[in-house]
Design a protein around this motif. Structure first.
Motif, PDB file in Angstrom:
ATOM      1  N   GLY A   1      10.075  -3.949  10.044  1.00 15.76           N
ATOM      2  CA  GLY A   1       9.226  -5.020   9.105  1.00 15.76           C
ATOM      3  C   GLY A   1       8.093  -4.730   9.171  1.00 15.76           C
ATOM      4  O   GLY A   1       7.137  -5.500   8.586  1.00 15.76           O
ATOM      5  N   SER A   2       7.227  -3.668  10.057  1.00 20.91           N
ATOM      6  CA  SER A   2       6.043  -3.415  10.000  1.00 20.91           C
ATOM      7  C   SER A   2       5.325  -2.778   8.809  1.00 20.91           C
ATOM      8  O   SER A   2       6.251  -2.527   7.920  1.00 20.91           O
ATOM      9  CB  SER A   2       5.597  -2.628  11.315  1.00 20.91           C
ATOM     10  OG  SER A   2       6.183  -1.228  11.111  1.00 20.91           O
ATOM     11  N   GLU A   3       4.098  -3.170   8.956  1.00 19.23           N
ATOM     12  CA  GLU A   3       3.306  -2.460   7.280  1.00 19.23           C
ATOM     13  C   GLU A   3       3.433  -1.209   7.562  1.00 19.23           C
ATOM     14  O   GLU A   3       3.029  -0.327   8.557  1.00 19.23           O
ATOM     15  CB  GLU A   3       1.987  -3.300   7.315  1.00 19.23           C
ATOM     16  CG  GLU A   3       2.140  -4.682   7.125  1.00 19.23           C
ATOM     17  CD  GLU A   3       0.435  -5.170   7.094  1.00 19.23           C
ATOM     18  OE1 GLU A   3      -0.489  -4.618   7.613  1.00 19.23           O
ATOM     19  OE2 GLU A   3       0.487  -6.320   6.394  1.00 19.23           O
ATOM     20  N   LEU A   4       3.178  -0.461   6.323  1.00 16.86           N
ATOM     21  CA  LEU A   4       2.998   0.839   6.111  1.00 16.86           C
ATOM     22  C   LEU A   4       2.421   1.146   4.598  1.00 16.86           C
ATOM     23  O   LEU A   4       2.616   0.161   3.904  1.00 16.86           O
ATOM     24  CB  LEU A   4       4.031   1.697   6.346  1.00 16.86           C
ATOM     25  CG  LEU A   4       5.422   1.306   5.766  1.00 16.86           C
ATOM     26  CD1 LEU A   4       5.364   2.220   4.220  1.00 16.86           C
ATOM     27  CD2 LEU A   4       6.532   2.075   6.438  1.00 16.86           C
ATOM     28  N   TRP A   5       1.775   2.284   4.446  1.00 15.19           N
ATOM     29  CA  TRP A   5       1.269   2.535   3.117  1.00 15.19           C
ATOM     30  C   TRP A   5       1.772   3.831   2.599  1.00 15.19           C
ATOM     31  O   TRP A   5       1.842   4.908   3.265  1.00 15.19           O
ATOM     32  CB  TRP A   5      -0.291   2.855   3.176  1.00 15.19           C
ATOM     33  CG  TRP A   5      -1.093   1.278   3.082  1.00 15.19           C
ATOM     34  CD1 TRP A   5      -1.442   0.657   2.079  1.00 15.19           C
ATOM     35  CD2 TRP A   5      -0.909   0.422   4.359  1.00 15.19           C
ATOM     36  NE1 TRP A   5      -2.009  -0.699   2.684  1.00 15.19           N
ATOM     37  CE2 TRP A   5      -1.768  -0.681   4.007  1.00 15.19           C
ATOM     38  CE3 TRP A   5      -0.712   0.351   5.845  1.00 15.19           C
ATOM     39  CZ2 TRP A   5      -1.984  -1.766   4.626  1.00 15.19           C
ATOM     40  CZ3 TRP A   5      -1.042  -0.437   6.414  1.00 15.19           C
ATOM     41  CH2 TRP A   5      -1.779  -1.669   6.061  1.00 15.19           C
ATOM     42  N   LEU A   6       2.241   3.624   1.190  1.00 19.62           N
ATOM     43  CA  LEU A   6       2.738   4.935   0.760  1.00 19.62           C
ATOM     44  C   LEU A   6       1.946   5.577  -0.228  1.00 19.62           C
ATOM     45  O   LEU A   6       1.200   5.085  -1.058  1.00 19.62           O
ATOM     46  CB  LEU A   6       4.126   4.726  -0.032  1.00 19.62           C
ATOM     47  CG  LEU A   6       5.154   4.258   0.718  1.00 19.62           C
ATOM     48  CD1 LEU A   6       5.324   2.650   0.963  1.00 19.62           C
ATOM     49  CD2 LEU A   6       6.550   4.618   0.246  1.00 19.62           C
ATOM     50  N   VAL A   7       1.623   7.121  -0.006  1.00 20.80           N
ATOM     51  CA  VAL A   7       0.622   7.661  -0.859  1.00 20.80           C
ATOM     52  C   VAL A   7       1.417   8.789  -1.591  1.00 20.80           C
ATOM     53  O   VAL A   7       1.912   9.597  -0.970  1.00 20.80           O
ATOM     54  CB  VAL A   7      -0.441   8.307  -0.053  1.00 20.80           C
ATOM     55  CG1 VAL A   7      -1.482   9.283  -0.851  1.00 20.80           C
ATOM     56  CG2 VAL A   7      -1.267   7.475   0.833  1.00 20.80           C
TER      57      VAL A   7
END
Length: 364
Positions: free
Chosen positions: A310-316
């Motif tokens: 459930g931790s945050e991540l960013w998709l590029v």
């Protein structure tokens, strides 16, 4: 002579119906009835070499007897009343030890399961290297997992050394097999031919591994087995499973190695995720020296969530289509910036918002 189902409508006396049953004998309780059914199914089911018509008769008797003994049970033991039905207690397995994994899906092929395991290993343990293969043969199919590399030593060398010495002492005394460990793990590691066919991961071999090493392997093994089922009984030469499994350390032609690596995700260890959500430390957002953003590319940045904890991540994602050389150059640049490419997400993954360091490119 009335049918059992008709008899049930007017009586619950076992003495009146026991002469009408061909297969169930001297039933004493609801639990006894269920146990007799399991025994009859193991012996008479067609999958176990039994007769289909016989099994139908057994099912008919069970369907008729079950409500009678259920009613008697609920009257005599009101504190433990049951809402079970004959159908709900009729096991899909015909052996006493049959089980089914939580992710079992009859529509998934062994090849598809193998690919899913491969993605799981790569995403969850990026500093480890696993070989995951599948094969088909006349008797079914199998999935073979081999641990090829780990970022640190996974063997408890002291325990392995003692177990090997115990094995040598037993051989001198004339005892063969079952004593200690019949492998010189340290020598096999030094000679670069570490290969151990474990077949499964169980507490039996836990003493030979570090806590970290055993925990990772156990997690991968359990993930594989969650797609399996097994309804086999070697005592009656009956084998039925979704796929056969094999778990090894190294291969016969290429040994396991310890290869220290830094996780591609900054500040994220490769130990299995704990119940508490882990929070990655916020990396510096300055663009690394020597890495320039390509102003010709359009970056689409989407905030997401790690499905594991459930931790945050960013998709590029890059909007333009890149040729092979351009992609390789951009992938290397993304790695230097603190990201990595995920085949599962089909995007570059960052544990922090990369908008600022990618600001040299065009916004999507």
């Amino acid at each position: 002579m009335p049918l059992l189902s008709q008899l049930f409508n007017r009586t619950t006396k076992w003495e009146e119906i026991k002469t009408m049953t061909k297969y169930f004998k001297n039933v004493k309780s609801l639990e006894d009835l269920k146990n007799q059914f399991k025994a009859l199914a193991r012996k008479n089911h067609p999958d176990a070499g039994g007769n289909a018509d016989t099994m139908k008769e057994i099912n008919c008797e069970y369907d008729a007897l079950f409500p009678i003994w259920k009613n008697r049970h609920n009257i005599e033991e009101p504190q433990s009343q049951t809402t079970e039905t004959a159908d709900s207690t009729r096991r899909k397995f015909y052996t006493e030890w049959g089980w089914e994994g939580s992710r079992y899906n009859s529509n998934m092929s062994t090849t598809e399961i193998s690919k899913t395991i491969k993605i799981y290993c790569k995403e969850k343990y990026p500093t480890w290297k696993f070989s995951v293969t599948s094969e088909y043969f006349a008797g079914g199919s199998s999935i073979n997992i081999s641990v090829m590399e780990a970022p640190e030593q996974i063997f408890d060398l002291e325990s392995c050394r003692k177990a090997y010495a115990e094995h040598l002492e037993a051989e001198k005394a004339g005892y063969y097999g079952g004593c200690g460990l019949a492998m010189d793990i340290e020598k096999m590691l030094a000679d670069d031919n570490m290969h151990w066919q474990l077949h499964s991961i169980s507490d039996r071999d836990k003493q030979y591994f570090t806590e970290y090493g055993f925990t990772v392997m156990e997690d991968v093994y359990k993930f594989m087995q969650s797609y399996n089922f097994d309804d086999s009984d070697s005592m009656i030469d009956y084998f039925h499973c979704n796929f056969y499994e094999s778990f090894n350390i190294g291969k016969w032609n290429r040994g396991f190695k310890v290869v220290p690596k830094t996780a591609r995700i900054k500040n994220q260890g490769t130990t299995p995720a704990k119940k508490a959500s882990r929070k990655a430390a916020e990396p510096k957002k300055e663009t690394p020296k020597g890495i320039e953003n390509n102003a010709e590319y359009t970056y689409k940045i989407t905030k997401g969530e790690d499905t594991r904890d459930g931790s945050e991540l960013w998709l590029v994602r890059i909007e333009e289509t890149l040729d092979r050389e351009a992609y390789k150059a951009e992938a290397a640049a993304m790695k230097e910036r603190g990201g990595y490419y995920s085949k599962f997400r089909k995007a570059f993954i960052f544990r922090f918002d990369p908008t600022e360091i990618l600001s040299g490119g065009k916004a999507a």
